[in-house]
Design a protein around this motif. Sequence first.
Motif, short mmCIF file in Angstrom:
data_model
loop_
_atom_site.label_atom_id
_atom_site.label_comp_id
_atom_site.label_asym_id
_atom_site.label_seq_id
_atom_site.Cartn_x
_atom_site.Cartn_y
_atom_site.Cartn_z
N MET A 1 0.84 -1.19 0.00
CA MET A 1 0.00 0.00 0.00
C MET A 1 0.88 1.25 0.00
SD MET A 1 -1.45 0.16 3.92
CE MET A 1 -0.48 -0.56 5.25
N TYR A 2 0.30 2.34 -0.38
CA TYR A 2 1.00 3.61 -0.35
C TYR A 2 1.28 3.96 1.11
CZ TYR A 2 1.77 8.66 -0.69
OH TYR A 2 2.29 9.92 -0.60
N PHE A 7 3.55 8.05 8.23
CA PHE A 7 2.42 7.23 8.65
C PHE A 7 2.82 5.78 8.94
CE2 PHE A 7 -0.27 10.08 5.68
CZ PHE A 7 -0.44 11.02 6.69
N ALA A 8 4.09 5.44 8.73
CA ALA A 8 4.52 4.05 8.84
C ALA A 8 4.90 3.70 10.27
CB ALA A 8 5.70 3.79 7.91
N ALA A 15 1.22 -3.54 15.19
CA ALA A 15 0.57 -4.33 14.14
C ALA A 15 -0.25 -5.46 14.75
CB ALA A 15 1.61 -4.89 13.18
N ALA A 16 0.30 -6.14 15.74
CA ALA A 16 -0.43 -7.24 16.38
C ALA A 16 -1.68 -6.72 17.08
CB ALA A 16 0.48 -7.96 17.37
N GLN A 166 3.07 -4.45 6.53
CA GLN A 166 3.13 -2.99 6.62
C GLN A 166 2.03 -2.53 7.57
OE1 GLN A 166 2.49 -2.27 2.36
NE2 GLN A 166 4.47 -1.24 2.31
N CYS A 167 2.34 -1.56 8.39
CA CYS A 167 1.36 -1.01 9.33
C CYS A 167 1.28 0.50 9.09
CB CYS A 167 1.78 -1.31 10.76
SG CYS A 167 0.62 -0.71 12.01
N LYS A 168 0.09 0.97 8.76
CA LYS A 168 -0.12 2.38 8.46
C LYS A 168 -1.03 3.01 9.51
CE LYS A 168 -1.36 5.46 4.61
NZ LYS A 168 -1.68 5.49 3.17
#
Length: 212
Positions: A1-2, A7-8, A15-16, A166-168
Amino acid sequence: MYLPPHFASQDPRTAARLMREHPFASLITVDDEGLPFATHLPLHLVEEGGAFTLLGHVARPNPQWRHLAARPRATVTFLGPHAYTSPRVYPDLARVPTWNYLAVHGTVTARLLDHEDAAAKDRLLKALIGDHEPAYAQQWRDLGADFQHKLLRGIVAFELAVDSWQCKLKLNQHREESHAAMFAVYAAGTPDERALAGWMQTLGMVPACTEE
């Protein structure tokens, strides 16, 4: 994803948390014509040695399990709380609306559980029951082995090893001038907006005077 850098999140705990709090995911494969195919389903997260594995199942008539058998690589997405943001949160007028949201995307490799292995499928179902309605476990046991096996034959279960993720966290982190007003709006809003306000606090975005 973008994923712009501001934002990362690289934190596996974040994430979990998102995957556990918002387990209703989208599993995306490629069908036999080369087109994306999506199933929306709950997934159970297992963490072991710093790695993520997702457990789930689809109905046997769903062709997606055949896609996984033929092409085990797939994408999984989780969408957390999300909400509209009005330009009124800015101190000037030369702004536009946006949408804030939290999401996790994973690239996974699937392993189908043997359709004859009722015990493995039963363990997977009990993990999902434990996530969403632990009290149902006794009712499931009381259905009896024959009826359970009949139901288990109607699903195809799988493990999804998460190869990368990835986590946004899109919360206007780069627009500090909006934070106080945006927090005030979200804190008094819908459940999703209140959840985003909580994440703003978690990320240290809210000025101390706003929290008092």
